[in-house]
Enzyme design. Structure first.
Site, PDB file in Angstrom:
ATOM      1  N   LYS A 106       5.280   9.404   8.196  1.00  0.00           N
ATOM      2  CA  LYS A 106       5.202   8.867   9.564  1.00  0.00           C
ATOM      3  C   LYS A 106       6.322   9.392  10.470  1.00  0.00           C
ATOM      4  O   LYS A 106       6.324  10.569  10.849  1.00  0.00           O
ATOM      5  CB  LYS A 106       5.150   7.332   9.499  1.00  0.00           C
ATOM      6  CG  LYS A 106       3.887   6.819   8.749  1.00  0.00           C
ATOM      7  CD  LYS A 106       3.762   5.329   8.787  1.00  0.00           C
ATOM      8  CE  LYS A 106       2.752   4.826   7.782  1.00  0.00           C
ATOM      9  NZ  LYS A 106       1.368   4.855   8.261  1.00  0.00           N
ATOM     10  N   ASP A 108       9.451   2.718  -1.122  1.00  0.00           N
ATOM     11  CA  ASP A 108       8.463   3.391  -0.274  1.00  0.00           C
ATOM     12  C   ASP A 108       8.814   3.048   1.179  1.00  0.00           C
ATOM     13  O   ASP A 108       8.443   1.980   1.671  1.00  0.00           O
ATOM     14  CB  ASP A 108       7.044   2.937  -0.635  1.00  0.00           C
ATOM     15  CG  ASP A 108       6.010   3.660   0.208  1.00  0.00           C
ATOM     16  OD1 ASP A 108       4.806   3.538  -0.088  1.00  0.00           O
ATOM     17  OD2 ASP A 108       6.409   4.343   1.183  1.00  0.00           O
ATOM     18  N   TYR A 146       0.866  -1.185   0.000  1.00  0.00           N
ATOM     19  CA  TYR A 146       0.000   0.000   0.000  1.00  0.00           C
ATOM     20  C   TYR A 146       0.897   1.226   0.000  1.00  0.00           C
ATOM     21  O   TYR A 146       1.870   1.277   0.764  1.00  0.00           O
ATOM     22  CB  TYR A 146      -0.907   0.010   1.234  1.00  0.00           C
ATOM     23  CG  TYR A 146      -1.731   1.272   1.384  1.00  0.00           C
ATOM     24  CD1 TYR A 146      -1.472   2.181   2.411  1.00  0.00           C
ATOM     25  CD2 TYR A 146      -2.771   1.581   0.500  1.00  0.00           C
ATOM     26  CE1 TYR A 146      -2.232   3.332   2.555  1.00  0.00           C
ATOM     27  CE2 TYR A 146      -3.524   2.733   0.636  1.00  0.00           C
ATOM     28  CZ  TYR A 146      -3.253   3.606   1.668  1.00  0.00           C
ATOM     29  OH  TYR A 146      -3.991   4.750   1.805  1.00  0.00           O
TER      30      TYR A 146
HETATM   31  P1  KE4 Z   1      -0.226   8.563   4.442  1.00  0.00           P
HETATM   32  O1  KE4 Z   1      -0.832   9.310   3.273  1.00  0.00           O
HETATM   33  O2  KE4 Z   1      -1.253   7.761   5.200  1.00  0.00           O
HETATM   34  O3  KE4 Z   1       0.620   9.465   5.358  1.00  0.00           O
HETATM   35  O4  KE4 Z   1       0.843   7.529   3.870  1.00  0.00           O
HETATM   36  C1  KE4 Z   1       0.427   6.603   2.896  1.00  0.00           C
HETATM   37  C2  KE4 Z   1       1.349   5.385   2.953  1.00  0.00           C
HETATM   38  C3  KE4 Z   1       2.352   5.276   2.013  1.00  0.00           C
HETATM   39  N1  KE4 Z   1       3.207   4.219   2.024  1.00  0.00           N
HETATM   40  C4  KE4 Z   1       3.106   3.256   2.970  1.00  0.00           C
HETATM   41  C5  KE4 Z   1       4.080   2.104   2.946  1.00  0.00           C
HETATM   42  C6  KE4 Z   1       2.098   3.324   3.963  1.00  0.00           C
HETATM   43  O5  KE4 Z   1       2.006   2.341   4.899  1.00  0.00           O
HETATM   44  C7  KE4 Z   1       1.202   4.411   3.964  1.00  0.00           C
HETATM   45  C8  KE4 Z   1       0.081   4.546   4.977  1.00  0.00           C
HETATM   46  N2  KE4 Z   1      -0.021   3.477   5.930  1.00  0.00           N
HETATM   47  C9  KE4 Z   1      -1.359   3.255   6.471  1.00  0.00           C
HETATM   48  C10 KE4 Z   1      -1.361   2.024   7.398  1.00  0.00           C
HETATM   49  N3  KE4 Z   1      -0.381   1.046   7.098  1.00  0.00           N
HETATM   50  C11 KE4 Z   1      -1.849   4.476   7.172  1.00  0.00           C
HETATM   51  C12 KE4 Z   1      -3.077   4.255   8.041  1.00  0.00           C
HETATM   52  C13 KE4 Z   1      -4.344   4.719   7.390  1.00  0.00           C
HETATM   53  O6  KE4 Z   1      -4.432   4.656   6.151  1.00  0.00           O
HETATM   54  O7  KE4 Z   1      -5.257   5.152   8.165  1.00  0.00           O
END
Ligand code: KE4
Length: 433
Positions: free
Chosen positions: A267, A239, A144
């Site tokens: 993060k 990523d 993801y």
């Molecule tokens: P954000 O847009 O959520 O800051 O980041 C997206 C993203 C990009 N790449 C990786 C590997 C990620 O894991 C994420 C976002 N992770 C999720 C949970 N694994 C965020 C939680 C959510 O979507 O509420």
């Protein structure tokens, strides 16, 4: 535990916010039941609005490697607050954070700060396509990368290599430019490059997957990615939104000794405030406006509060690295989980890299999405709720990694293992569904 106020708050929220949440994972859809509404966090603890206390292994989905409200980060935010919240103009703090990122990850020669991981990935993809002049993007099932359209794509039928939308609103035209392969499948990757190599702009990968639960790269997978992209003039994008500053100060690229062309971050790099980043080779990054022609912009990019938090977080991780302690604590937790599942004769797989880990309810090792989806998610849900009732807050999905923070202690780990022993003993019977 009484969670009446959370229940009432959820009902109210759902009247004004779709699903009552601002990010779907939080609605507890994967485990059933109602989400817990949080009042505050402190160190390793979360407190809900009913006054219940939980040991937190979600860490806001990864950012809080130092636990809630680490003093240095709070002080930096409060200090920045004295001078304002946003200027829409360059500040020296942005250069300071950029320097910390580039020092931590030498593959990053230049970097752009944005406001989320999604924005970092979306921008990096546009940059890769702008730099190479090519259209095709390769991703892996179960990875993801945020919710940019190009990435909300499922694998096409085995015949049709090209992707199909996996969300309404994503056009077939967008999805067609994304190819989805099986994670850890170097043979399929080789075949794809043999057929489409000259059309591939980039391959994006979670170098250690967190979004299937924790899944490690097979031997040779990351080197194959690096070799094939280099040979065919495509860019390799790591990523590291989860793994950056999590599995090592230099991220997964430091652990595995692979130098990607671009890296996306989020993060931890924002210290718990909204900040993402993408960076890499200077010749690629200099294709961005105003130097080059690839467009990317943002009102709050490099926001002073988020930048201050990021500087404090990275400075703390660099000058007082918690990684050895995190390794010991997480290894103790993983061993405790595995022993408890073994004792209860519950089929399980335990995957861990540093302080990110997952207890899979699976008969076979989880190596990709095809094997991850075989997990007994009903049994995971019972595990989740059994621990929650005992004051342990896990990610509300079998397909998310859990995180140990520097605020956890051996006592916290042992209390968690003890709770898991009780719950796993109850789980020995097959799940209801
Ligand atoms: P954000 O847009 O959520 O800051 O980041 C997206 C993203 C990009 N790449 C990786 C590997 C990620 O894991 C994420 C976002 N992770 C999720 C949970 N694994 C965020 C939680 C959510 O979507 O509420």
């Amino acid at each position: 535990m009484n969670r009446d106020r959370s229940r009432e708050a959820f009902a109210r929220a759902k009247q004004l916010i779709p699903g009552g949440v601002n990010s779907p994972a939080r609605a507890f859809g994967a485990v059933g039941g109602q989400p817990v509404f949080i009042d505050r966090g402190e160190g390793p603890w979360l407190y809900d609005i009913d006054g219940n206390r939980y040991l937190d292994y979600v860490a806001s989905w990864g950012p809080l490697i130092l636990g809630h409200r680490p003093a240095a980060v709070l002080a930096a935010i409060q200090n920045a607050l004295e001078r304002g919240t946003s200027f829409g103009a360059p500040t020296e703090a942005e250069t300071e954070l950029a320097a910390l990122i580039c020092q931590a990850m030498p593959s990053i020669q230049k970097v752009r700060l944005v406001s989320s991981g999604t924005e970092a990935v979306m921008s990096a993809l546009r940059l890769a396509r702008g730099f190479t002049g090519r259209d095709l993007l390769v991703k892996f099932a179960g990875n993801y990368h945020g919710h940019a359209d190009s990435l909300l794509v499922a694998a096409g039928s085995s015949a049709a290599t090209l992707g199909v939308p996996n969300s309404p609103g994503v056009t077939a035209g967008t999805a067609r430019d994304t190819v989805v392969l099986e994670y850890n499948d170097s043979v399929a990757l080789q075949r794809l490059f043999d057929q489409y190599g000259s059309q591939i702009a980039a391959v994006i990968v979670e170098p250690i997957a967190g979004n299937m639960g924790c899944v490690t790269p097979a031997d040779g997978f990351l080197p194959a990615l690096r070799e094939l992209t280099r040979r065919h003039g495509a860019l390799l994008i790591f990523d590291e939104v989860i793994t950056g500053f999590r599995v090592a100060y230099g991220g997964a690229q430091a652990l595995y000794g692979i130098e990607p062309d671009l890296t996306t971050l989020g993060k931890i790099v924002g210290g718990g405030l909204p900040l993402g980043a993408y960076g890499g080779r200077a010749d690629v990054m200099d294709c961005l406006l105003p130097v080059g022609k690839v467009f990317q912009a943002g009102t709050l990019s490099g926001n002073p509060l988020a930048t201050a938090a990021g500087i404090a977080m990275l400075t703390s991780l660099r000058d007082d690295p918690p990684y050895e302690r995190l390794e010991q604590l997480a290894a103790r937790l993983a061993a405790g989980f595995a022993a408890a599942a073994q004792a209860a004769a519950v089929p399980h797989q335990l995957a861990r890299v540093g302080s990110m880990l997952t207890l899979f309810f699976a008969e076979q090792p989880v190596r990709n999405w095809s094997t991850a989806r075989l997990c007994d998610t009903s049994r995971f849900s019972r595990f989740f709720w059994g621990l929650l009732e005992r004051g342990i807050y896990l990610p509300c999905s079998q397909f998310e990694a859990m995180f140990v923070s520097a605020a956890h202690t051996v006592e916290h780990i042992d209390a968690t293992v003890s709770a898991a022993q009780q719950v796993l003993a109850e789980l020995a019977a097959p799940g209801p569904g």
